[in-house]
Enzyme design. Sequence first.
Site, short mmCIF file in Angstrom:
data_model
loop_
_atom_site.label_atom_id
_atom_site.label_comp_id
_atom_site.label_asym_id
_atom_site.label_seq_id
_atom_site.Cartn_x
_atom_site.Cartn_y
_atom_site.Cartn_z
N GLY A 191 0.82 -1.20 0.00
CA GLY A 191 0.00 0.00 0.00
C GLY A 191 0.85 1.25 0.00
O GLY A 191 2.04 1.22 -0.32
N CYS A 192 0.24 2.37 0.34
CA CYS A 192 0.95 3.66 0.38
C CYS A 192 2.24 3.54 1.17
O CYS A 192 2.24 3.12 2.33
CB CYS A 192 0.04 4.72 1.00
N PHE A 193 3.35 3.93 0.56
CA PHE A 193 4.64 3.67 1.19
C PHE A 193 4.96 4.55 2.39
O PHE A 193 5.87 4.25 3.15
CB PHE A 193 5.78 3.70 0.18
#
Length: 333
Positions: A124-126
């Site tokens: 997902g969003c890093f």
Amino acid sequence: MAAAPLAFLATQITQTPTPTSAARSNAQPAGNRVIVDSSLALGSSSSGTGRALAAALCAVAANSARRLRRPRTSLAGMAGMISKEQALPGRSEEMRLSQNHFVLGNPMRGPWPEGFQVCVFANGCFWGSEKGVWRLPGGGIYSTAVGYAGGFTPNPSYEEACSGRTGHTEAVQVVFDPSKISIVDILRWFWEAHDPTQGMGQGNDRGTQYRSGLYYFDDDQRQLFEASKAAYQKALQAAGKGRGPEITTEIAAAADFPDSKVFYYGEDYHQQYLAKPGARPYCSAQPQQVSLPPFETWCPPALQDKYQPKLTEDFWKLHGPKPHCVVMAGKLR
């Protein structure tokens, strides 16, 4: 090992200090990228004030980049992976980075200390993915970085990755000391910190650039990744959790990519983003609050002595991933 208490912090967005004109003028485009030389903030980022202003400048750039790509759905990503022939060409020059990790203080690039190991994952969003790992206790995490992995385009920009036309997913590179933390500990955090059944996306973030992935550098990692995936699949099904019917995490060898280059660094303003002044607390990960089954039940017998976990069950009971735990929490002390 006794797990220490977790200090929860009130989530708030701080006012961003005004950067110097020199620092502003040095945030310049390079192709489709924005390069920010944070060392120009008040002359040097090594001073306390200069470092804060440099971090604030990076946070402003990151917030601007996130706003530019709304909505977060990539049409290319929703349709599926592109082919190598369809991918953007990218560039040969690597991303410019600050020399040292904003939180840990160690180098952002190798060569790494002898005996240290590297793993690359995507869940997902890093922003939140990176913070979750650098906070793991015991001093075993040496360096972390966010970037783009598993695709075709060399040295892509953030905007290019978000277009769905690079084949990359937002990823985290972790450099760790295996004498202090096991890759099994990192792997457990990976699985439990997101919903790996969501295909091309995670939570509100949709597109191939948010797909779940594990990228291995040797056969031991491959075996551990595949065995843990099978075990977590059974655990999710038994608990009736997960948006999708089965885990969609891709597992691929770094050696399958040109020059074994599976990971490309992201822009400096994305590195350790959630630790910087002015950061917008954001994480779309959807932990299912299902534990990875006991190590002995899934790890291949030949690897059990070498990869015994070092974080205790007490740690996981207190600090295991929960919704919003990364953006709401401070340092594990």
